[in-house]
Design an enzyme around this catalytic site. Structure first.
Site, mmCIF file in Angstrom:
data_model
loop_
_atom_site.group_PDB
_atom_site.id
_atom_site.type_symbol
_atom_site.label_atom_id
_atom_site.label_comp_id
_atom_site.label_asym_id
_atom_site.label_seq_id
_atom_site.Cartn_x
_atom_site.Cartn_y
_atom_site.Cartn_z
ATOM 1 N N LYS A 72 0.767 -1.280 0.148
ATOM 2 C CA LYS A 72 0.093 0.032 -0.037
ATOM 3 C C LYS A 72 0.872 1.264 0.114
ATOM 4 O O LYS A 72 1.980 1.053 0.600
ATOM 5 C CB LYS A 72 -0.887 -0.118 1.117
ATOM 6 C CG LYS A 72 -1.838 -1.175 0.884
ATOM 7 C CD LYS A 72 -2.838 -1.147 2.173
ATOM 8 C CE LYS A 72 -3.947 -0.010 2.257
ATOM 9 N NZ LYS A 72 -4.768 -0.304 3.223
ATOM 10 N N HIS B 142 -3.174 -10.810 2.265
ATOM 11 C CA HIS B 142 -4.515 -10.902 2.640
ATOM 12 C C HIS B 142 -5.513 -11.893 2.007
ATOM 13 O O HIS B 142 -5.415 -11.704 0.456
ATOM 14 C CB HIS B 142 -5.397 -9.648 2.496
ATOM 15 C CG HIS B 142 -4.992 -8.707 3.629
ATOM 16 N ND1 HIS B 142 -5.533 -7.443 3.863
ATOM 17 C CD2 HIS B 142 -3.697 -8.479 4.420
ATOM 18 C CE1 HIS B 142 -4.962 -6.892 4.747
ATOM 19 N NE2 HIS B 142 -3.794 -7.447 5.213
ATOM 20 N N GLU C 241 -11.085 -13.982 7.221
ATOM 21 C CA GLU C 241 -9.905 -13.119 6.469
ATOM 22 C C GLU C 241 -8.648 -13.840 7.169
ATOM 23 O O GLU C 241 -8.645 -13.747 8.337
ATOM 24 C CB GLU C 241 -9.936 -11.761 6.738
ATOM 25 C CG GLU C 241 -8.945 -10.815 5.979
ATOM 26 C CD GLU C 241 -8.711 -9.636 6.457
ATOM 27 O OE1 GLU C 241 -8.998 -8.715 5.475
ATOM 28 O OE2 GLU C 241 -8.452 -9.102 7.430
ATOM 29 N N HIS D 73 -0.327 1.092 13.455
ATOM 30 C CA HIS D 73 -1.684 1.120 13.603
ATOM 31 C C HIS D 73 -1.940 1.864 14.830
ATOM 32 O O HIS D 73 -2.633 2.561 15.080
ATOM 33 C CB HIS D 73 -2.319 -0.469 13.877
ATOM 34 C CG HIS D 73 -3.780 -0.564 14.003
ATOM 35 N ND1 HIS D 73 -4.246 -0.516 15.427
ATOM 36 C CD2 HIS D 73 -4.796 -0.566 13.353
ATOM 37 C CE1 HIS D 73 -5.526 -0.605 15.301
ATOM 38 N NE2 HIS D 73 -5.722 -0.774 14.145
HETATM 39 P P1 0O2 Z 1 -8.810 -4.441 11.941
HETATM 40 O O1 0O2 Z 1 -9.382 -3.948 13.551
HETATM 41 O O2 0O2 Z 1 -7.427 -4.671 12.075
HETATM 42 O O3 0O2 Z 1 -9.777 -5.591 11.534
HETATM 43 P P2 0O2 Z 1 -12.933 -4.611 2.431
HETATM 44 O O4 0O2 Z 1 -13.655 -3.424 2.789
HETATM 45 O O5 0O2 Z 1 -12.872 -5.734 3.083
HETATM 46 O O6 0O2 Z 1 -13.032 -4.712 1.018
HETATM 47 P P3 0O2 Z 1 -10.761 -3.664 3.823
HETATM 48 O O7 0O2 Z 1 -11.370 -4.066 4.983
HETATM 49 O O8 0O2 Z 1 -9.930 -2.290 3.646
HETATM 50 O O9 0O2 Z 1 -11.434 -3.701 2.439
HETATM 51 O O10 0O2 Z 1 -9.661 -4.694 3.466
HETATM 52 P P4 0O2 Z 1 -8.029 -4.781 3.416
HETATM 53 O O11 0O2 Z 1 -7.494 -3.703 2.657
HETATM 54 O O12 0O2 Z 1 -7.829 -6.193 2.730
HETATM 55 O O13 0O2 Z 1 -7.553 -4.857 4.664
HETATM 56 C C1 0O2 Z 1 -8.145 -4.613 6.020
HETATM 57 C C2 0O2 Z 1 -7.139 -4.913 7.305
HETATM 58 O O14 0O2 Z 1 -5.980 -5.017 6.863
HETATM 59 C C3 0O2 Z 1 -7.531 -3.762 8.276
HETATM 60 O O15 0O2 Z 1 -8.479 -4.198 8.988
HETATM 61 C C4 0O2 Z 1 -6.068 -4.077 9.126
HETATM 62 O O16 0O2 Z 1 -6.166 -5.078 9.926
HETATM 63 C C5 0O2 Z 1 -5.151 -4.344 7.969
HETATM 64 N N1 0O2 Z 1 -4.525 -2.959 7.145
HETATM 65 C C6 0O2 Z 1 -4.729 -2.867 5.980
HETATM 66 N N2 0O2 Z 1 -4.266 -1.819 5.653
HETATM 67 C C7 0O2 Z 1 -3.388 -1.303 6.912
HETATM 68 C C8 0O2 Z 1 -2.339 -0.343 6.918
HETATM 69 O O17 0O2 Z 1 -2.288 0.633 6.310
HETATM 70 N N3 0O2 Z 1 -1.945 -0.227 8.337
HETATM 71 C C9 0O2 Z 1 -2.090 -1.250 8.977
HETATM 72 N N4 0O2 Z 1 -1.574 -1.447 10.455
HETATM 73 N N5 0O2 Z 1 -3.024 -2.405 8.736
HETATM 74 C C10 0O2 Z 1 -3.615 -2.254 7.830
HETATM 75 P P5 0O2 Z 1 -9.478 -3.004 9.753
HETATM 76 O O18 0O2 Z 1 -10.772 -3.346 9.200
HETATM 77 O O19 0O2 Z 1 -8.896 -1.856 9.392
HETATM 78 O O20 0O2 Z 1 -9.213 -3.198 11.064
#
Ligand code: 0O2
Length: 225
Positions: A132, A140, A159, A175
Site C-alpha cells: 500500500k 490477505h 480473512e 496502527h
Molecule cells: P482491524 O481491526 O485490524 O480488523 P474491504 O472493505 O474488506 O473490501 P478492507 O477492509 O480495507 O477492504 O480490506 P483490506 O485492505 O484487505 O484490509 C483491511 C485490514 O488489513 C485492516 O483491518 C487491517 O487489519 C489491515 N490493514 C490494511 N491496511 C493497513 C495499514 O495501512 N496499516 C495497518 N496497520 N493495517 C492495515 P481493519 O478493518 O482496518 O481493522
C-alpha cells in the site's frame, strides 16, 4: 429528560439489545470458523516441521470483530448498519493473522491452505508484491470454509492475513501510532513510516537469503553423506 427523549432512549436501547442478541446468534459460527482455520494451519505447521525440521509459522493471532467495529466499517462504506448487513457485506468478521519467519513461508502457507478442497478462495490481496502507498505489507486472503451447525452446513468467510515478523512489527506500531493521535499522522511522520517499511522489506529479503544459503549448505552436506 422529557417524555419524548425518554421514549427515544428506550427505543434505542431496545434496538441495541436486539443487535446484541443477533450478534450472539452469529458469533458461534464465526468462532467455529476461526477455530477450524487455526486448526488447519496448526496441522500444516506440524507436518512441515516433521518434513523439514522447522516451522514456517512463528505464531498466530485470532479475533472476531466487535459490534462497534463492524458498525463503524458499515457506516464508513455507506452500507446499512445492522448485523445482517455485516454478515452480507463484511468479509473480515472472523480474522486469523499468521506471522511467518520468512517471506517465502507466507506463500508456502497460503498455497497449502488454499489448496485444501474444503477451502474456497474468495479474494486475494497481495500487499507484499504491491505494497500500500503507506508501506503496509501483508498477504490477505478471504476464504470460505464449511461449518456444520444444527441447521446444516454454512459457508463462513474468514480473512487470513499472512506476514513476516518484521511486517507485523511495522503494522502493529503503525496502527497504534495512527490511532494514538486521533488518526492524525503528519506528512513527515507518514514519509518516515513509509521509509521504515522499505527498510524492513530489505531486511526481510536479506534474512530470506541467509536462510536459503544455510538451507543449501545443509542440503549439500546431506548429499555428501
Ligand atoms: P482491524 O481491526 O485490524 O480488523 P474491504 O472493505 O474488506 O473490501 P478492507 O477492509 O480495507 O477492504 O480490506 P483490506 O485492505 O484487505 O484490509 C483491511 C485490514 O488489513 C485492516 O483491518 C487491517 O487489519 C489491515 N490493514 C490494511 N491496511 C493497513 C495499514 O495501512 N496499516 C495497518 N496497520 N493495517 C492495515 P481493519 O478493518 O482496518 O481493522
Amino acid at each position: 429528560m422529557n417524555k419524548l427523549q425518554r421514549e427515544a432512549m428506550e427505543q434505542l436501547s431496545i434496538e441495541f439489545q436486539q443487535m446484541v442478541d443477533e450478534f450472539f446468534s452469529i458469533q458461534c459460527r464465526y468462532q467455529a470458523a476461526i477455530r477450524e482455520v487455526k486448526t488447519k494451519l496448526e496441522i500444516l505447521d506440524d507436518e512441515f516441521q516433521a518434513r523439514h525440521k522447522r516451522n514456517p509459522i512463528h505464531h498466530m493471532q485470532t479475533r472476531m470483530k466487535s459490534i462497534q467495529s463492524m458498525m463503524e466499517k458499515l457506516r464508513r462504506r455507506n452500507e446499512s448498519v445492522s448485523i445482517s448487513s455485516a454478515v452480507e457485506n463484511l468479509m473480515d468478521i472472523a480474522g486469523v493473522r499468521v506471522i511467518c519467519s520468512y517471506i517465502e513461508d507466507i506463500y508456502t502457507v497460503a498455497d497449502l491452505l488454499t489448496s485444501q478442497d474444503d477451502v474456497k478462495v474468495i479474494r486475494v490481496r497481495d500487499y507484499i508484491r504491491e505494497p500500500k502507498a503507506n508501506g503496509y505489507r501483508s498477504l490477505h486472503l478471504v476464504i470460505e470454509i464449511p461449518v456444520f451447525l444444527a441447521e446444516g452446513r454454512v459457508m463462513v468467510p474468514v480473512e487470513v492475513q499472512i506476514r513476516t515478523i518484521a511486517m507485523d512489527f511495522w503494522a502493529s506500531l503503525e496502527h497504534s501510532l495512527r490511532y494514538k493521535g486521533d488518526g492524525v499522522v503528519t506528512e513527515d511522520v507518514s514519509r518516515e513510516l513509509q521509509q521504515i517499511a522499505e527498510d524492513i522489506a530489505v531486511l526481510d529479503q536479506r534474512m530470506q537469503r541467509i536462510h536459503d544459503r544455510l538451507d543449501n549448505t545443509a542440503l549439500e552436506k546431506l548429499e555428501r553423506v
